[in-house]
Motif scaffolding. Structure first.
Motif, short mmCIF file in Angstrom:
data_model
loop_
_atom_site.label_atom_id
_atom_site.label_comp_id
_atom_site.label_asym_id
_atom_site.label_seq_id
_atom_site.Cartn_x
_atom_site.Cartn_y
_atom_site.Cartn_z
N GLN A 1 -6.83 -5.35 13.59
CA GLN A 1 -7.98 -4.55 14.02
C GLN A 1 -9.11 -5.44 14.56
O GLN A 1 -10.27 -5.29 14.17
CB GLN A 1 -8.50 -3.69 12.86
CG GLN A 1 -7.49 -2.67 12.35
CD GLN A 1 -7.32 -1.50 13.32
OE1 GLN A 1 -8.30 -0.87 13.72
NE2 GLN A 1 -6.10 -1.21 13.69
N CYS A 2 -8.72 -6.38 15.41
CA CYS A 2 -9.73 -7.27 15.96
C CYS A 2 -9.61 -7.32 17.48
O CYS A 2 -8.62 -6.85 18.06
CB CYS A 2 -9.60 -8.67 15.38
SG CYS A 2 -8.10 -9.53 15.82
N ASP B 1 -14.53 -3.11 12.76
CA ASP B 1 -15.49 -2.46 11.88
C ASP B 1 -16.92 -2.93 12.16
O ASP B 1 -17.87 -2.22 11.88
CB ASP B 1 -15.13 -2.69 10.41
CG ASP B 1 -15.05 -4.17 10.06
OD1 ASP B 1 -14.46 -4.92 10.84
OD2 ASP B 1 -15.59 -4.57 9.01
N GLU B 2 -17.04 -4.15 12.67
CA GLU B 2 -18.37 -4.67 13.00
C GLU B 2 -18.26 -5.46 14.29
O GLU B 2 -18.26 -6.70 14.28
CB GLU B 2 -18.86 -5.60 11.90
CG GLU B 2 -19.22 -4.89 10.61
CD GLU B 2 -19.56 -5.90 9.53
OE1 GLU B 2 -20.74 -5.94 9.14
OE2 GLU B 2 -18.67 -6.63 9.10
N LEU C 1 -12.38 -14.99 2.81
CA LEU C 1 -11.53 -14.10 3.61
C LEU C 1 -12.47 -13.08 4.23
O LEU C 1 -13.46 -12.69 3.60
CB LEU C 1 -10.49 -13.42 2.71
CG LEU C 1 -9.54 -12.41 3.35
CD1 LEU C 1 -8.58 -13.12 4.30
CD2 LEU C 1 -8.73 -11.67 2.29
N ASN C 2 -12.17 -12.65 5.44
CA ASN C 2 -13.02 -11.63 6.06
C ASN C 2 -12.80 -10.28 5.38
O ASN C 2 -12.22 -9.35 5.93
CB ASN C 2 -12.78 -11.55 7.57
CG ASN C 2 -11.33 -11.30 7.94
OD1 ASN C 2 -10.42 -11.64 7.18
ND2 ASN C 2 -11.10 -10.70 9.09
N HIS D 1 -11.53 -2.62 5.76
CA HIS D 1 -11.53 -1.63 6.83
C HIS D 1 -10.11 -1.37 7.34
O HIS D 1 -9.71 -0.24 7.57
CB HIS D 1 -12.43 -2.09 7.98
CG HIS D 1 -12.30 -1.26 9.23
ND1 HIS D 1 -11.59 -1.69 10.33
CD2 HIS D 1 -12.75 -0.01 9.53
CE1 HIS D 1 -11.63 -0.75 11.25
NE2 HIS D 1 -12.32 0.27 10.80
N TYR D 2 -9.36 -2.47 7.47
CA TYR D 2 -7.96 -2.34 7.91
C TYR D 2 -7.17 -1.47 6.94
O TYR D 2 -6.32 -0.67 7.34
CB TYR D 2 -7.35 -3.73 8.03
CG TYR D 2 -5.88 -3.77 8.39
CD1 TYR D 2 -5.38 -3.08 9.50
CD2 TYR D 2 -4.97 -4.50 7.62
CE1 TYR D 2 -4.04 -3.12 9.83
CE2 TYR D 2 -3.62 -4.54 7.95
CZ TYR D 2 -3.16 -3.85 9.06
OH TYR D 2 -1.83 -3.90 9.39
#
Lengths: 156, 179
Positions: A63-64, A80-81, B3-4, B10-11
């Protein structure tokens, strides 16, 4: 959120798809460009201090969005951001393009879209469903009409 | 190690289709008791939530690299003991055990139909959607690229090793007694 850090560190030592020392700048306000060893392993981008074994951190590349910033730089932003960007500086234009390509292809989402693409193509050409023998042909996530964005071109 | 996490969380909840969802009993390394968790598998990431409706996962287990070590264990939460064999998922030995709650979800997690694992690619665990009671070796479901626990000969080898080790241990203990 908890995560199995030990195994993630272990993963960071596995053979990488790509690895190089790049300039990297985090998304926070005071962040500055620093030299980091960056390793792409499966769908994780690990970054290390150049003199340390343990990674500083990892980015899950799902999701990037990867974008080219200029000739030798690219950025990664997460959906998401989207305004928070991780910036990377390469040593050449060629290297920059290679990294962008590799990161775009790293996600599980991308792999599944490819699977769906090839499944459809093989079915069209042979009249047979190649996934049938694995017992997963009815899985909804492998269906063509599940609202995915347009299929990517096949990898070369 | 960082870690992000926000993007990972969100994922977990975004609308990308999960490979598998359902309630599992989870026992981690630190906490010795089982907890029922809502689990969502997306590729090589196994997320677990307090409740099905939870907006954020309690945690995630990065499954990458554990494919060959996905194995059934012979113990589980009290509610599951009996003929059922809850599977254990252990990226590292003893990290956690997951049990399948009986007929509740009606779908078995303990027999992955195969692991999609391209060279350097993402491992996606594909779970078979058959009933818990079916013990047919999954020969036809064997993935061409990765081992899986549905194959009897592999299970046989796996447990065979354990039995051999235990036997050596036993023989040694017998030996030390007779000395």
């Amino acid at each position: 959120m908890r995560f199995n850090e030990k195994e993630l560190v272990f993963l960071s030592r596995q053979p990488s798809e790509r690895a190089a020392e790049l300039g990297m700048k985090g998304p926070k306000k005071g962040d500055v460009m620093k030299r980091r060893l960056v390793k792409l392993i499966v769908n994780f981008l690990f970054y290390f201090r150049t003199d340390e074994e343990e990674p500083i951190g990892a980015l899950l590349l799902e999701q990037c969005r990867v974008e080219r910033e200029d000739n030798m730089a690219f950025s990664i932003a997460f959906l998401d951001e989207a305004e928070r960007k991780y910036l990377f500086e390469c040593d050449s234009q060629e290297q920059c393009l290679e990294w962008i390509d590799a990161i775009v292809k790293a996600s599980y989402e991308f792999m599944r879209k490819n699977l769906v693409f090839y499944r459809t193509e093989i079915h069209r050409l042979t009249g047979k469903d190649p996934l049938e023998q694995y017992g997963i042909s009815d899985e909804t996530r492998f269906q063509v009409n599940s609202g995915f964005p347009p299929l990517p071109p096949p990898p070369t | 190690m960082k870690l992000n996490e926000r993007s990972v969380a969100h994922y977990a909840t975004c609308n990308s289709p999960p490979d598998k969802t359902g309630f599992l009993w989870k026992k981690g390394e630190r906490n010795p008791s089982y907890h029922r968790r809502w689990c969502v598998l997306k590729g090589n990431m196994l997320f677990y939530f307090e409740e099905r409706e939870s907006r954020e996962p309690v945690g995630v287990i990065v499954m990458e690299g554990c494919g060959g070590r996905l194995k059934p264990v012979l113990s589980g939460p009290p509610a599951l003991q009996g003929p059922q064999v809850p599977p254990s998922v252990s990226p590292e030995e003893g990290f956690l055990s997951l049990g399948v709650p009986g007929k509740e979800n009606g779908v078995s997690w303990n027999k992955p139909a195969g692991l999609v694992n391209g060279e350097g690619g993402v491992s996606g665990v594909v779970w078979e959607t058959e009933g818990q009671g079916d013990s047919t070796p999954g020969g036809s479901l064997e993935s061409p690229v990765s081992p899986e626990t549905g194959c009897f000969s592999k299970l046989h080898d796996w447990y065979g090793r354990e039995v051999a080790e235990l036997r050596v241990e036993w023989l040694q203990s017998q030996g030390s007694h007779s000395d």
